[in-house]
Write a protein that holds these residues in place. Structure first.
Motif, PDB file in Angstrom:
ATOM      1  N   THR A  36      30.482  52.771  37.983  1.00 46.18           N
ATOM      2  CA  THR A  36      31.887  52.837  38.373  1.00 46.18           C
ATOM      3  C   THR A  36      32.509  51.445  38.425  1.00 46.18           C
ATOM      4  N   SER A  37      31.738  50.435  38.816  1.00 44.83           N
ATOM      5  CA  SER A  37      32.272  49.066  38.815  1.00 44.83           C
ATOM      6  C   SER A  37      32.572  48.612  37.392  1.00 44.83           C
ATOM      7  N   LEU A  38      31.777  49.043  36.433  1.00 44.06           N
ATOM      8  CA  LEU A  38      32.063  48.729  35.034  1.00 44.06           C
ATOM      9  C   LEU A  38      33.385  49.367  34.598  1.00 44.06           C
ATOM     10  N   VAL A  39      33.595  50.610  35.005  1.00 46.17           N
ATOM     11  CA  VAL A  39      34.852  51.299  34.681  1.00 46.17           C
ATOM     12  C   VAL A  39      36.031  50.578  35.339  1.00 46.17           C
ATOM     13  N   PHE A  40      35.853  50.150  36.572  1.00 48.20           N
ATOM     14  CA  PHE A  40      36.925  49.415  37.264  1.00 48.20           C
ATOM     15  C   PHE A  40      37.205  48.080  36.586  1.00 48.20           C
ATOM     16  N   ASP A  41      36.149  47.379  36.155  1.00 51.40           N
ATOM     17  CA  ASP A  41      36.342  46.107  35.464  1.00 51.40           C
ATOM     18  C   ASP A  41      37.105  46.307  34.156  1.00 51.40           C
ATOM     19  N   LEU A  42      36.717  47.306  33.396  1.00 45.59           N
ATOM     20  CA  LEU A  42      37.437  47.590  32.152  1.00 45.59           C
ATOM     21  C   LEU A  42      38.876  48.014  32.440  1.00 45.59           C
ATOM     22  N   GLY A  43      39.060  48.779  33.506  1.00 43.09           N
ATOM     23  CA  GLY A  43      40.406  49.178  33.899  1.00 43.09           C
ATOM     24  C   GLY A  43      41.264  48.004  34.313  1.00 43.09           C
ATOM     25  N   SER A  44      40.655  47.007  34.943  1.00 48.26           N
ATOM     26  CA  SER A  44      41.432  45.834  35.344  1.00 48.26           C
ATOM     27  C   SER A  44      41.861  45.009  34.136  1.00 48.26           C
ATOM     28  N   LEU A  45      41.110  45.081  33.045  1.00 45.56           N
ATOM     29  CA  LEU A  45      41.513  44.390  31.819  1.00 45.56           C
ATOM     30  C   LEU A  45      42.653  45.116  31.116  1.00 45.56           C
ATOM     31  N   ILE A  46      42.652  46.431  31.215  1.00 41.60           N
ATOM     32  CA  ILE A  46      43.639  47.251  30.507  1.00 41.60           C
ATOM     33  C   ILE A  46      44.901  47.457  31.333  1.00 41.60           C
ATOM     34  N   ALA A  47      44.762  47.516  32.652  1.00 42.92           N
ATOM     35  CA  ALA A  47      45.884  47.864  33.529  1.00 42.92           C
ATOM     36  C   ALA A  47      46.987  46.817  33.458  1.00 42.92           C
ATOM     37  N   SER A  48      48.204  47.306  33.394  1.00 44.41           N
ATOM     38  CA  SER A  48      49.346  46.391  33.394  1.00 44.41           C
ATOM     39  C   SER A  48      49.891  46.208  34.807  1.00 44.41           C
ATOM     40  N   GLY A  49      49.488  47.081  35.723  1.00 42.39           N
ATOM     41  CA  GLY A  49      49.994  47.026  37.094  1.00 42.39           C
ATOM     42  C   GLY A  49      49.143  46.138  37.989  1.00 42.39           C
ATOM     43  N   ASP A  50      48.476  46.754  38.930  1.00 41.74           N
ATOM     44  CA  ASP A  50      47.718  46.026  39.944  1.00 41.74           C
ATOM     45  C   ASP A  50      46.262  45.858  39.509  1.00 41.74           C
ATOM     46  N   ALA A  51      46.020  44.938  38.590  1.00 45.85           N
ATOM     47  CA  ALA A  51      44.673  44.701  38.089  1.00 45.85           C
ATOM     48  C   ALA A  51      43.789  44.057  39.155  1.00 45.85           C
ATOM     49  N   ALA A  52      44.380  43.311  40.064  1.00 42.74           N
ATOM     50  CA  ALA A  52      43.592  42.653  41.116  1.00 42.74           C
ATOM     51  C   ALA A  52      42.933  43.677  42.036  1.00 42.74           C
ATOM     52  N   ALA A  53      43.597  44.788  42.286  1.00 42.62           N
ATOM     53  CA  ALA A  53      43.006  45.825  43.146  1.00 42.62           C
ATOM     54  C   ALA A  53      41.789  46.453  42.473  1.00 42.62           C
ATOM     55  N   LEU A  54      41.863  46.669  41.173  1.00 45.54           N
ATOM     56  CA  LEU A  54      40.713  47.227  40.460  1.00 45.54           C
ATOM     57  C   LEU A  54      39.553  46.232  40.436  1.00 45.54           C
ATOM     58  N   ALA A  55      39.860  44.954  40.248  1.00 45.04           N
ATOM     59  CA  ALA A  55      38.806  43.932  40.252  1.00 45.04           C
ATOM     60  C   ALA A  55      38.154  43.834  41.627  1.00 45.04           C
ATOM     61  N   ALA A  56      38.947  43.914  42.676  1.00 38.45           N
ATOM     62  CA  ALA A  56      38.394  43.889  44.035  1.00 38.45           C
ATOM     63  C   ALA A  56      37.529  45.120  44.286  1.00 38.45           C
ATOM     64  N   GLY A  57      37.975  46.264  43.798  1.00 39.73           N
ATOM     65  CA  GLY A  57      37.176  47.483  43.928  1.00 39.73           C
ATOM     66  C   GLY A  57      35.852  47.370  43.201  1.00 39.73           C
ATOM     67  N   ALA A  58      35.880  46.734  42.034  1.00 40.96           N
ATOM     68  CA  ALA A  58      34.639  46.543  41.283  1.00 40.96           C
ATOM     69  C   ALA A  58      33.672  45.650  42.050  1.00 40.96           C
TER      70      ALA A  58
END
Length: 73
Positions: A36-58
């Motif tokens: 799931t952290s891998l999915v969050f990391d990839l999502g933080s690269l793709i996300a145009s919104g709050d990428a920092a929240a996804l990176a913190a979640g990862a």
């Protein structure tokens, strides 16, 4: 008489229902957290919104995975 002796045997703390071990079930905790952290990391690269929240979640999920991997087996 054998049933009485068996009924008085101690059960380990990590034993689940009917005396089966629980730790093999807990192997999925670190695996799931790391995937799931891998999915969050990839999502933080793709996300145009709050990428920092996804990176913190990862980062949190990686920490949960490391802690889960330290459980006794």
């Amino acid at each position: 008489m054998d049933d009485m002796r068996r009924a008085k045997e101690t059960v380990p703390v990590l034993a689940g229902p009917y005396g089966h071990p629980v730790p093999p079930i807990l192997v999925t905790v670190p695996i799931g957290a790391w995937v799931t952290s891998l999915v969050f990391d990839l999502g933080s690269l793709i996300a145009s919104g709050d990428a920092a929240a996804l990176a913190a979640g990862a980062r949190w999920l990686i920490a949960i995975g490391v802690l889960g991997a330290q459980l006794p087996r």
